[in-house]
Motif scaffolding. Structure first.
Motif, PDB file in Angstrom:
ATOM      1  N   TYR A  59       9.794 -17.844   8.985  1.00 11.54           N
ATOM      2  CA  TYR A  59      11.248 -17.917   8.265  1.00 11.54           C
ATOM      3  C   TYR A  59      10.885 -17.783   6.932  1.00 11.54           C
ATOM      4  CZ  TYR A  59      12.828 -20.276  12.677  1.00 11.54           C
ATOM      5  OH  TYR A  59      13.015 -20.614  14.081  1.00 11.54           O
ATOM      6  N   LEU A  60      12.143 -17.212   6.547  1.00 13.33           N
ATOM      7  CA  LEU A  60      12.569 -17.043   5.084  1.00 13.33           C
ATOM      8  C   LEU A  60      13.594 -18.086   4.910  1.00 13.33           C
ATOM      9  CD1 LEU A  60      11.443 -15.338   2.902  1.00 13.33           C
ATOM     10  CD2 LEU A  60      13.303 -13.847   3.179  1.00 13.33           C
ATOM     11  N   VAL A  61      13.412 -19.015   3.977  1.00 19.14           N
ATOM     12  CA  VAL A  61      14.445 -20.231   3.747  1.00 19.14           C
ATOM     13  C   VAL A  61      14.673 -20.325   2.147  1.00 19.14           C
ATOM     14  CG1 VAL A  61      14.797 -22.529   3.769  1.00 19.14           C
ATOM     15  CG2 VAL A  61      13.489 -21.455   5.598  1.00 19.14           C
ATOM     16  N   THR A  62      15.799 -20.192   1.965  1.00 20.53           N
ATOM     17  CA  THR A  62      16.461 -20.790   0.363  1.00 20.53           C
ATOM     18  C   THR A  62      16.628 -21.976   0.425  1.00 20.53           C
ATOM     19  OG1 THR A  62      17.189 -18.270   0.380  1.00 20.53           O
ATOM     20  CG2 THR A  62      17.867 -19.977  -1.209  1.00 20.53           C
ATOM     21  N   ALA A  63      16.001 -22.634  -0.602  1.00 18.49           N
ATOM     22  CA  ALA A  63      16.180 -24.269  -0.770  1.00 18.49           C
ATOM     23  C   ALA A  63      16.254 -24.370  -2.305  1.00 18.49           C
ATOM     24  CB  ALA A  63      15.401 -24.946   0.187  1.00 18.49           C
ATOM     25  N   ASP A  64      16.985 -25.709  -2.283  1.00 13.21           N
ATOM     26  CA  ASP A  64      16.899 -26.443  -3.564  1.00 13.21           C
ATOM     27  C   ASP A  64      15.478 -26.619  -4.098  1.00 13.21           C
ATOM     28  OD1 ASP A  64      17.032 -28.279  -5.687  1.00 13.21           O
ATOM     29  OD2 ASP A  64      19.048 -29.140  -5.023  1.00 13.21           O
ATOM     30  N   SER A  65      15.102 -26.183  -5.515  1.00 16.55           N
ATOM     31  CA  SER A  65      13.762 -26.224  -5.760  1.00 16.55           C
ATOM     32  C   SER A  65      13.241 -27.513  -6.137  1.00 16.55           C
ATOM     33  CB  SER A  65      13.614 -25.434  -7.095  1.00 16.55           C
ATOM     34  OG  SER A  65      14.564 -25.921  -8.021  1.00 16.55           O
ATOM     35  N   GLU A  66      14.365 -28.703  -6.445  1.00 20.05           N
ATOM     36  CA  GLU A  66      13.961 -29.819  -6.804  1.00 20.05           C
ATOM     37  C   GLU A  66      13.346 -30.667  -5.311  1.00 20.05           C
ATOM     38  OE1 GLU A  66      17.041 -32.009  -8.891  1.00 20.05           O
ATOM     39  OE2 GLU A  66      16.894 -30.703 -10.559  1.00 20.05           O
ATOM     40  N   GLU A  67      13.972 -30.346  -4.333  1.00 16.34           N
ATOM     41  CA  GLU A  67      13.549 -30.819  -2.963  1.00 16.34           C
ATOM     42  C   GLU A  67      12.169 -30.201  -2.562  1.00 16.34           C
ATOM     43  OE1 GLU A  67      15.204 -33.195  -1.407  1.00 16.34           O
ATOM     44  OE2 GLU A  67      16.664 -33.164  -3.027  1.00 16.34           O
ATOM     45  N   GLY A  68      11.877 -29.103  -3.422  1.00 12.89           N
ATOM     46  CA  GLY A  68      10.572 -28.508  -2.817  1.00 12.89           C
ATOM     47  C   GLY A  68      10.308 -27.960  -1.194  1.00 12.89           C
ATOM     48  N   ASP A  69       8.977 -27.671  -1.082  1.00 11.07           N
ATOM     49  CA  ASP A  69       8.937 -27.287   0.176  1.00 11.07           C
ATOM     50  C   ASP A  69       9.076 -27.948   1.507  1.00 11.07           C
ATOM     51  OD1 ASP A  69       6.611 -28.690  -0.505  1.00 11.07           O
ATOM     52  OD2 ASP A  69       5.249 -27.160   0.156  1.00 11.07           O
ATOM     53  N   GLY A  70       9.236 -29.381   1.017  1.00  5.74           N
ATOM     54  CA  GLY A  70       9.459 -30.397   2.161  1.00  5.74           C
ATOM     55  C   GLY A  70      10.889 -30.197   2.891  1.00  5.74           C
ATOM     56  N   LEU A  71      12.122 -29.614   1.973  1.00  5.70           N
ATOM     57  CA  LEU A  71      13.314 -29.294   2.487  1.00  5.70           C
ATOM     58  C   LEU A  71      13.225 -28.010   3.138  1.00  5.70           C
ATOM     59  CD1 LEU A  71      16.391 -29.903   2.793  1.00  5.70           C
ATOM     60  CD2 LEU A  71      16.766 -28.766   0.656  1.00  5.70           C
ATOM     61  N   ALA A  72      12.544 -27.039   2.641  1.00  7.69           N
ATOM     62  CA  ALA A  72      12.404 -25.724   3.411  1.00  7.69           C
ATOM     63  C   ALA A  72      11.761 -25.948   4.722  1.00  7.69           C
ATOM     64  CB  ALA A  72      11.418 -24.855   2.249  1.00  7.69           C
ATOM     65  N   SER A  73      10.669 -26.805   4.766  1.00  6.09           N
ATOM     66  CA  SER A  73      10.011 -26.797   5.946  1.00  6.09           C
ATOM     67  C   SER A  73      10.965 -27.778   6.916  1.00  6.09           C
ATOM     68  CB  SER A  73       8.869 -27.786   5.778  1.00  6.09           C
ATOM     69  OG  SER A  73       7.745 -27.121   5.057  1.00  6.09           O
ATOM     70  N   LEU A  74      11.879 -28.451   6.579  1.00  5.28           N
ATOM     71  CA  LEU A  74      12.519 -29.452   7.237  1.00  5.28           C
ATOM     72  C   LEU A  74      13.789 -28.286   8.004  1.00  5.28           C
ATOM     73  CD1 LEU A  74      13.874 -31.961   8.624  1.00  5.28           C
ATOM     74  CD2 LEU A  74      15.162 -32.123   6.528  1.00  5.28           C
ATOM     75  N   LEU A  75      14.229 -27.529   7.024  1.00  8.52           N
ATOM     76  CA  LEU A  75      15.315 -26.555   7.646  1.00  8.52           C
ATOM     77  C   LEU A  75      14.785 -25.708   8.628  1.00  8.52           C
ATOM     78  CD1 LEU A  75      16.895 -25.772   3.978  1.00  8.52           C
ATOM     79  CD2 LEU A  75      17.980 -27.025   6.046  1.00  8.52           C
ATOM     80  N   ALA A  76      13.434 -24.950   8.294  1.00  4.53           N
ATOM     81  CA  ALA A  76      12.660 -23.968   9.257  1.00  4.53           C
ATOM     82  C   ALA A  76      12.466 -24.784  10.566  1.00  4.53           C
ATOM     83  CB  ALA A  76      11.584 -23.437   8.646  1.00  4.53           C
ATOM     84  N   GLU A  77      12.230 -25.988  10.517  1.00  4.27           N
ATOM     85  CA  GLU A  77      11.622 -26.635  11.841  1.00  4.27           C
ATOM     86  C   GLU A  77      12.955 -26.772  12.523  1.00  4.27           C
ATOM     87  OE1 GLU A  77       9.885 -31.109  13.153  1.00  4.27           O
ATOM     88  OE2 GLU A  77       9.031 -29.998  11.670  1.00  4.27           O
ATOM     89  N   GLU A  78      14.237 -27.033  11.998  1.00  4.75           N
ATOM     90  CA  GLU A  78      15.656 -27.363  12.503  1.00  4.75           C
ATOM     91  C   GLU A  78      15.802 -26.029  13.255  1.00  4.75           C
ATOM     92  OE1 GLU A  78      18.114 -28.930   9.535  1.00  4.75           O
ATOM     93  OE2 GLU A  78      17.462 -30.933   9.974  1.00  4.75           O
ATOM     94  N   ARG A  79      15.657 -24.750  12.747  1.00  2.00           N
ATOM     95  CA  ARG A  79      15.998 -23.682  13.379  1.00  2.00           C
ATOM     96  C   ARG A  79      15.061 -23.179  14.567  1.00  2.00           C
ATOM     97  NH1 ARG A  79      16.418 -19.947   7.644  1.00  2.00           N
ATOM     98  NH2 ARG A  79      17.741 -21.141   6.775  1.00  2.00           N
TER      99      ARG A  79
END
Length: 111
Positions: A59-79
């Motif tokens: 996945y290519l995910v755009t996320a808030d940089s302050e939340e870091g890769d944790g948020l990006a990982s969560l969004l990708a996992e949800e997808r």
């Protein structure tokens, strides 16, 4: 104010409790999911082999940089979960690996 970063996220897992219909669908489509065209996309690209044991999404995910890769990982996992659930594919042991492409790009430019 936080900025958005672009992350490349790989979600890996294993197929679990696939029924006969799901196995047949996966096997029929296996050729399309083993190709070298496996890319990072917003909708995700699925890859698995004909043994139907493990799989991976990119996945290519755009996320808030302050939340870091944790948020990006969560969004990708949800997808990934949504895609697997909608297809009726059982799964287990999901894990994610994310790379912040903006940080990686900045590191290359700083050399």
């Amino acid at each position: 104010m936080a900025t958005e970063h672009t992350y490349r996220v790989t979600v890996r897992g294993r197929f679990d409790h696939l029924d006969r219909e799901a196995r047949e669908r996966l096997l029929a489509e296996a050729g399309a999911h083993t190709s070298p065209q496996w890319r990072f996309t917003e909708n995700g690209t699925l890859r698995y082999g004909p043994d139907l044991t493990s799989f991976a999404f990119r996945y290519l995910v755009t996320a808030d940089s302050e939340e870091g890769d944790g948020l990006a990982s969560l969004l990708a996992e949800e997808r990934a979960v949504q895609t697997l659930d909608e297809a009726g594919y059982g799964y287990a042991e999901l894990r994610c690996e994310a790379t912040d492409m903006d940080v990686k790009k900045a590191g290359r430019e700083g050399r």
